[in-house]
Motif scaffolding. Sequence first.
Motif, PDB file in Angstrom:
ATOM      1  N   LYS A 144      -3.943   6.912  -2.372  1.00 14.76           N
ATOM      2  CA  LYS A 144      -4.622   7.829  -1.839  1.00 14.76           C
ATOM      3  C   LYS A 144      -3.881   9.084  -1.246  1.00 14.76           C
TER       4      LYS A 144
ATOM      5  N   ILE B  31       0.533   5.534   0.114  1.00 10.81           N
ATOM      6  CA  ILE B  31      -0.197   6.937   0.100  1.00 10.81           C
ATOM      7  C   ILE B  31       0.824   7.950   0.503  1.00 10.81           C
TER       8      ILE B  31
ATOM      9  N   ILE C 251       0.612  -1.158  -0.165  1.00  9.13           N
ATOM     10  CA  ILE C 251      -0.056   0.007  -0.029  1.00  9.13           C
ATOM     11  C   ILE C 251       0.772   1.318  -0.028  1.00  9.13           C
TER      12      ILE C 251
ATOM     13  N   ASP D  17      -7.372  -1.199  -0.753  1.00 11.59           N
ATOM     14  CA  ASP D  17      -8.261  -0.013  -1.605  1.00 11.59           C
ATOM     15  C   ASP D  17      -7.710   1.068  -1.260  1.00 11.59           C
ATOM     16  N   ASP D  18      -7.028   1.506  -0.325  1.00 12.77           N
ATOM     17  CA  ASP D  18      -6.679   2.868   0.170  1.00 12.77           C
ATOM     18  C   ASP D  18      -5.353   3.346  -0.562  1.00 12.77           C
ATOM     19  N   SER D  19      -4.613   2.349  -1.280  1.00 10.28           N
ATOM     20  CA  SER D  19      -3.390   2.680  -1.954  1.00 10.28           C
ATOM     21  C   SER D  19      -3.592   3.459  -3.029  1.00 10.28           C
TER      22      SER D  19
ATOM     23  N   GLN E 202      -9.389  12.621   3.664  1.00  9.87           N
ATOM     24  CA  GLN E 202      -8.804  12.669   2.379  1.00  9.87           C
ATOM     25  C   GLN E 202      -8.359  13.870   1.878  1.00  9.87           C
TER      26      GLN E 202
ATOM     27  N   TYR F 121      -3.818  11.549   2.055  1.00 11.21           N
ATOM     28  CA  TYR F 121      -4.535  11.727   3.457  1.00 11.21           C
ATOM     29  C   TYR F 121      -3.831  12.833   4.297  1.00 11.21           C
TER      30      TYR F 121
ATOM     31  N   LEU G 196      -4.919   1.382   7.268  1.00 14.01           N
ATOM     32  CA  LEU G 196      -4.924   1.267   5.768  1.00 14.01           C
ATOM     33  C   LEU G 196      -5.400  -0.031   5.244  1.00 14.01           C
ATOM     34  N   LYS G 197      -6.284  -0.097   4.273  1.00 14.97           N
ATOM     35  CA  LYS G 197      -6.587  -1.163   3.602  1.00 14.97           C
ATOM     36  C   LYS G 197      -6.149  -1.303   2.072  1.00 14.97           C
TER      37      LYS G 197
ATOM     38  N   VAL H  60      -3.584   6.502  10.992  1.00 12.12           N
ATOM     39  CA  VAL H  60      -4.081   6.314   9.718  1.00 12.12           C
ATOM     40  C   VAL H  60      -3.377   5.079   9.076  1.00 12.12           C
TER      41      VAL H  60
END
Length: 237
Positions: free
Chosen positions: A226, A185, A183, A222-224, A234, A228, A219-220, A215
Amino acid sequence: MPTYFLTGANRGIGLEFVRQLSSDPSNNIIAAVRSRRSELAALKAMAKSHRNVHLIECDVSSPDSIASLEFRVAEILSRTGENLNYLFNVAGINSSSSDTSLSVDPVSLQNHMNTNVLGPAKIVETLRQYLARGAVVMNLSSGLGSMTVATGVSKCCTYSISKAAQNMLTLHQARDLKRSHVIVIAMEPGWVKSDMGGKGAMVEPEISIEGMLDVVKGLKRDDSGKFYSFNGSQIPW
């Protein structure tokens, strides 16, 4: 035993990351600094009192220094038998904050791009093989790197350009590391009271780092990719 690697560990936000992370003996922290000859009293004190803090040298603006990073990190990981769970690109510069689009200095722009963009790119490239499945790469960004947030801001032009480029790097890293289940971000720490934050900064380092750690730990996949804020919201690109 989660293992963290971070740059810019000798002061400000990086130092506070080490302070908070080292308080948990189950964490393993590899703290990178630009030079062992810089002011490291606070960091060395932490390393002396916490056996889970490992101090290494890495100048993110130097390709040669980054090239030797793999050996240093591999040596530490061989002792713990772990891979990297978190990689935080914290080190950065904002050395010409008074410039505008009408006064961009070529040398300063190159220095900012080398440190704020190429550095994080090459560090991830160098340490990619040591990232655990599900690891998190966090690139410390800024609201000034957001096309939306920075509208109307007339200073820090060079810094803003480099952080916008770093945000694009984050998107590419998120895509390129997707198959490795890593991930990636971008993170905005807030206007932190630090040497870089300068006068007028509003956020205490303790609050910023505590929020950023909350945060990244939540994270999951699907958050890669993004962007923040330290408070979990976001930020628009």
